[in-house]
Design a protein around this motif. Structure first.
Motif, PDB file in Angstrom:
ATOM      1  N   THR A 152      27.179   4.258  22.987  1.00 15.92           N
ATOM      2  CA  THR A 152      25.825   4.694  23.340  1.00 15.92           C
ATOM      3  C   THR A 152      25.283   5.686  22.318  1.00 15.92           C
ATOM      4  O   THR A 152      24.089   5.756  22.101  1.00 15.92           O
ATOM      5  N   LEU A 153      26.188   6.448  21.705  1.00 16.52           N
ATOM      6  CA  LEU A 153      25.738   7.463  20.757  1.00 16.52           C
ATOM      7  C   LEU A 153      25.495   6.901  19.360  1.00 16.52           C
ATOM      8  O   LEU A 153      24.816   7.523  18.551  1.00 16.52           O
ATOM      9  N   PHE A 208      24.408   3.648  18.689  1.00 14.40           N
ATOM     10  CA  PHE A 208      23.693   2.384  18.595  1.00 14.40           C
ATOM     11  C   PHE A 208      22.425   2.450  17.749  1.00 14.40           C
ATOM     12  O   PHE A 208      21.816   1.433  17.458  1.00 14.40           O
ATOM     13  N   ARG A 209      22.068   3.648  17.307  1.00 17.82           N
ATOM     14  CA  ARG A 209      20.944   3.734  16.379  1.00 17.82           C
ATOM     15  C   ARG A 209      21.422   3.786  14.909  1.00 17.82           C
ATOM     16  O   ARG A 209      20.617   3.785  13.999  1.00 17.82           O
ATOM     17  N   ILE A 230      25.307   9.564  31.690  1.00 21.78           N
ATOM     18  CA  ILE A 230      24.407   9.396  30.534  1.00 21.78           C
ATOM     19  C   ILE A 230      24.870   8.223  29.658  1.00 21.78           C
ATOM     20  O   ILE A 230      24.048   7.502  29.088  1.00 21.78           O
ATOM     21  N   PHE A 256      23.632   5.049  31.180  1.00 20.18           N
ATOM     22  CA  PHE A 256      22.170   4.948  31.114  1.00 20.18           C
ATOM     23  C   PHE A 256      21.658   4.681  29.694  1.00 20.18           C
ATOM     24  O   PHE A 256      20.704   3.930  29.488  1.00 20.18           O
ATOM     25  N   ALA A 257      22.344   5.285  28.710  1.00 18.41           N
ATOM     26  CA  ALA A 257      21.752   5.410  27.375  1.00 18.41           C
ATOM     27  C   ALA A 257      21.448   4.098  26.648  1.00 18.41           C
ATOM     28  O   ALA A 257      20.417   4.001  25.987  1.00 18.41           O
ATOM     29  N   SER A 280      18.531   2.405  28.739  1.00 12.40           N
ATOM     30  CA  SER A 280      17.638   3.316  29.474  1.00 12.40           C
ATOM     31  C   SER A 280      17.238   2.745  30.842  1.00 12.40           C
ATOM     32  O   SER A 280      16.078   2.774  31.225  1.00 12.40           O
ATOM     33  N   ILE A 284      23.218   3.083  36.071  1.00  9.80           N
ATOM     34  CA  ILE A 284      23.976   4.192  36.675  1.00  9.80           C
ATOM     35  C   ILE A 284      24.572   3.716  38.006  1.00  9.80           C
ATOM     36  O   ILE A 284      25.721   4.026  38.329  1.00  9.80           O
ATOM     37  N   PHE A 317      22.167  14.967  23.292  1.00  6.06           N
ATOM     38  CA  PHE A 317      21.799  13.570  23.515  1.00  6.06           C
ATOM     39  C   PHE A 317      20.331  13.316  23.156  1.00  6.06           C
ATOM     40  O   PHE A 317      20.003  12.291  22.590  1.00  6.06           O
ATOM     41  N   LEU A 321      19.258  10.974  19.826  1.00  4.64           N
ATOM     42  CA  LEU A 321      17.967  10.337  20.125  1.00  4.64           C
ATOM     43  C   LEU A 321      18.017   9.412  21.347  1.00  4.64           C
ATOM     44  O   LEU A 321      17.467   8.315  21.361  1.00  4.64           O
ATOM     45  N   VAL A 322      18.747   9.871  22.350  1.00  8.71           N
ATOM     46  CA  VAL A 322      18.863   9.084  23.580  1.00  8.71           C
ATOM     47  C   VAL A 322      17.860   9.635  24.591  1.00  8.71           C
ATOM     48  O   VAL A 322      17.741  10.842  24.752  1.00  8.71           O
ATOM     49  N   ARG A 323      17.144   8.709  25.287  1.00  6.51           N
ATOM     50  CA  ARG A 323      16.202   9.162  26.312  1.00  6.51           C
ATOM     51  C   ARG A 323      17.013   9.618  27.520  1.00  6.51           C
ATOM     52  O   ARG A 323      17.932   8.914  27.959  1.00  6.51           O
ATOM     53  N   LEU A 324      16.700  10.791  28.052  1.00  5.16           N
ATOM     54  CA  LEU A 324      17.475  11.304  29.180  1.00  5.16           C
ATOM     55  C   LEU A 324      17.018  10.647  30.483  1.00  5.16           C
ATOM     56  O   LEU A 324      15.840  10.360  30.642  1.00  5.16           O
ATOM     57  N   PRO A 325      17.959  10.428  31.409  1.00  5.25           N
ATOM     58  CA  PRO A 325      17.546   9.761  32.661  1.00  5.25           C
ATOM     59  C   PRO A 325      16.660  10.664  33.522  1.00  5.25           C
ATOM     60  O   PRO A 325      16.803  11.863  33.503  1.00  5.25           O
TER      61      PRO A 325
END
Lengths: 510, 173
Positions: A52-53, A55-56, A403, A406-407, A410, A415, B164, B169-173
């Motif tokens: 998740t961290l 993927f960009r 997180i 979710f990440a 989005s 979750i 984060f 650059l992760v959108r927070l829930p």
């Protein structure tokens, strides 16, 4: 490996020799070691979070970081196995058997040093096998048709179930087939028909692997860890960590054997590093000159377990690259991450992007070297992390689970998936159901579904080709063997056959 | 050990019934699934084919588990109010229940309804206090634990949110 292969490996290594990449290798491996060390944080969870961290990032760097995390965490688990008698990851359970007694004898530093060396050597053997066999298996898999892929999916689930639940294979198979059924949820791949969603639009895309795995391996582990009260770290002076060559060189046969066994076991779909370590340990004990020392602090036992589990990492990546089928749970996340980054592993990889295979080997080499250097340094400092109480650590792990789930997309629904799979994973662990076959089932479900139906179209419903094609026959034999291999009548049959052959040989001699 | 085994056979009995029910439900659903004749698809590619077969396999595996648990006496569930009452007093059961409760409140209750850093702070603080607070401890120790838990929760909520959001650059829930 051919000359062309060596050339591509050199290109791969060259690509990664930049300051930025080396920095990434160091921090990702160190983080992996810490994740592996901490009971409750597994390699699977670490790779899922890292996915998740990263993927960009560009695919090369992202996959490099994930491989560093993978190798670092499988090694890192040995630290808590030695000092706490709690394996940091399931892969280090065999390490605890001899590592902890060594720590209790005041040889914690020596045990950590030998475990590091063992992991390094195991990882190197796994890497060599990865470089040698991935192209061969990939090219061989090009001859696979729908029939073979169908049987391969069934084989993966059955063998994974058999080997991850050796005491009760039935539970392993149930877990595997449950995974296949979970994979049926959502839009199917041939007619885009939505199945088993019961009107829930969020389910139409299917159950995403990353949230499911973060739940099954992260949240489930949080519940499991909180169930028990705290365990104390062995209070021992950590003196010499760097091992002397003669300490492990005399076990060279065990090291090579464990490396080969670990790689082979790791390459079996869905089986993983823990079984790789146990099988290596078992073989080492059987062929040891001093088997009575096993379980009492045997250096040979410790080495075999650590060589076995780290060699299994290389093994587990072989089917990921060659067949797009993971050899273990962390490799399953790695596979998912590769798809997220637009890399398409599988038989066509050796035609479309052969350089990628050798780039992975180069990543493996960098991660292994970093693991060795970092593993032998900062030992005393890192041990302090083990003293953090789980009441403080587990809420942070759960925050990361939330997180992490979710990440990637989005989606708040992920979750919910994470929570459901966490509870399911915990219940399964409590009732002795292995979780790995279920994960493999989720991945193989789509392969099984599409290929069975495609094959039936090809044969117009005729089932005969499923049982007559040579590779299918071999796979069916393996499936049958793993289904009946543990039954009493089968062991009676094999004993009778063994006696029969022996008496026949004796009769001929006389 | 024997008691654990007995408990496992009981758990197997219940699981087997669940699996059988699940398998049958999947088979029924698969049979009822549209066959897409109006789209003129090949009948061997109907969407319900593979799930139906998997449902049958699950019924077989569930049946095997059921037969085995019955042979070992797993059907004697002996559920009574007293036994359930005893179960609640086991420390491990209480710890698991408490963990599940706080985690579910955070993941399914707070997230999406409260601002992410606030919900994370409340969760981490609540979790630490729940498991570390001992009423029998002196007031000073209790107060110190609560303050430390608050600082840890604040740090976690801030660091996770900032890292984060701005680093990865992760959108927070």
């Amino acid at each position: 490996m051919s000359f062309e292969g060596l050339q591509m490996l050199a290109i791969g290594i060259g690509e990664f020799l930049t300051v930025r990449t080396l920095f990434d290798v160091l921090w990702a491996t160190q983080l992996g070691i810490i994740v592996g060390m901490l009971p409750g944080l597994t390699a699977t969870m670490g790779i899922a979070l890292m996915t998740t961290l990263t993927f960009r990032m560009d695919p090369g760097n992202a996959v490099l970081i994930l491989i560093c995390m993978y190798i670092g965490s499988i090694y890192g688990g040995s630290r808590s196995a030695i000092l706490l008698n709690i394996p940091g990851t399931p892969a280090n359970a065999a390490t605890a058997v001899d590592g902890h007694p060594l720590a209790m004898q005041g040889k914690a530093g020596q045990a950590i040093g030998l475990a590091t060396t063992g992991s390094f050597l195991g990882s190197l053997i796994g890497m060599i096998m990865l470089a040698m066999f991935t192209p061969v298996i990939g090219r061989f898999a090009l001859s696979f048709q729908s029939f073979e892929f169908f049987w391969l999916a069934v084989f993966g689930v059955v063998i994974s179930g058999t080997l991850t639940a050796p005491k009760d294979p039935l539970k392993g198979w149930i877990s595997g087939f449950l995974g296949l059924m979970i994979a049926m949820v959502g839009m199917e791949g041939i007619h885009a028909h939505v199945r088993f969603t019961f009107g829930n639009a969020d389910l139409s895309g299917g159950i995403r692997l990353i949230p499911a795995m973060v739940g099954a391996f992260g949240f489930a582990e949080v519940i499991m860890m909180m169930k028990h009260t705290r365990v104390d770290v062995v209070k021992t002076e950590i003196t010499r960590v760097i091992p002397r060559i003669k300490e492990f060189a005399k076990y060279w046969k065990t090291i090579i054997r464990s490396g080969l066994i670990g790689t082979f076991v790791g390459a079996i779909p869905g089986v993983g590093e823990d079984i790789g370590a146990w099988v290596s340990y078992d073989f080492a004990r059987r062929s040891s000159k001093e088997p009575e020392k096993f379980g009492q602090g045997s250096i040979e036992g410790l080495m075999s377990a650590e060589v076995g589990n780290n060699a299994a990492v290389g093994g587990a990546i072989i089917p990921v690259l060659a067949l797009a089928i993971p050899g273990s749970a962390p490799a399953a996340v790695l596979l998912a991450a590769m798809f997220i980054h637009g890399v398409r592993p599988g038989p066509l990889l050796m035609i479309e992007n052969p350089q990628f295979v050798y780039s992975v080997v180069a990543m493996f080499l960098l991660a292994t070297t970093a693991m060795f250097i970092l593993g032998l340094s900062m030992v005393r400092t890192l041990v302090k992390i083990l003293e953090v109480p789980r009441t403080k650590l587990m809420p942070i792990v759960f925050v990361l689970c939330v997180i992490g789930a979710f990440a990637v997309e989005s989606r708040a629904f992920d979750i919910v998936i994470m929570v459901v799979f966490g509870i399911l994973g915990y219940a399964m662990q409590e009732m002795d159901y292995p979780v790995a076959p279920m994960v493999l089932g989720i991945i193989l479900g789509d392969i099984l579904d599409k290929n069975l139906r495609r094959a039936l179209v090809l044969t117009d419903g005729d089932l005969v080709p499923f049982f007559t094609r040579p590779i299918s026959v071999v796979l069916i034999l393996f499936i049958l063997l793993s289904l009946v291999g543990k039954t009493r009548w089968f062991s009676r049959l094999t004993t009778m056959l063994k006696h029969g052959i022996l008496s026949l040989v004796k009769g001929r001699k006389s | 050990m024997a008691e654990t085994q007995k408990g496992m056979h009981k758990a197997d009995f219940i699981t087997a019934l669940v699996l059988l029910g699940f398998g049958v439900m999947v088979v029924v659903q698969s049979v009822q699934m549209p066959r897409l004749e109006h789209r003129g698809i090949n009948p061997y590619t109907i969407p319900g084919l593979v799930p139906g077969l998997l449902g049958i396999v699950m019924v077989i595996l569930g049946g095997m588990l059921l037969a085995r648990s019955i042979t070992h006496g797993g059907y004697t569930l002996e559920i009574s109010r007293r036994r359930i009452g005893q179960l609640i007093t086991i420390p491990q059961v209480r710890r698991v229940t408490a963990t599940l409760a706080v985690c579910l409140v955070y993941a399914l209750g707070f997230i999406g309804r409260l601002w992410y850093p606030v919900s994370t702070f409340l969760f981490v603080f609540g979790f630490i206090v729940l498991f570390e607070y001992r009423p029998e401890q002196p007031v000073r120790t209790k107060s110190r634990r609560i303050v430390v838990a608050g600082i840890e929760a604040l740090l976690t909520a801030t660091v996770v949110s900032v890292v984060f959001r701005y680093l990865f650059l992760v959108r927070l829930p």
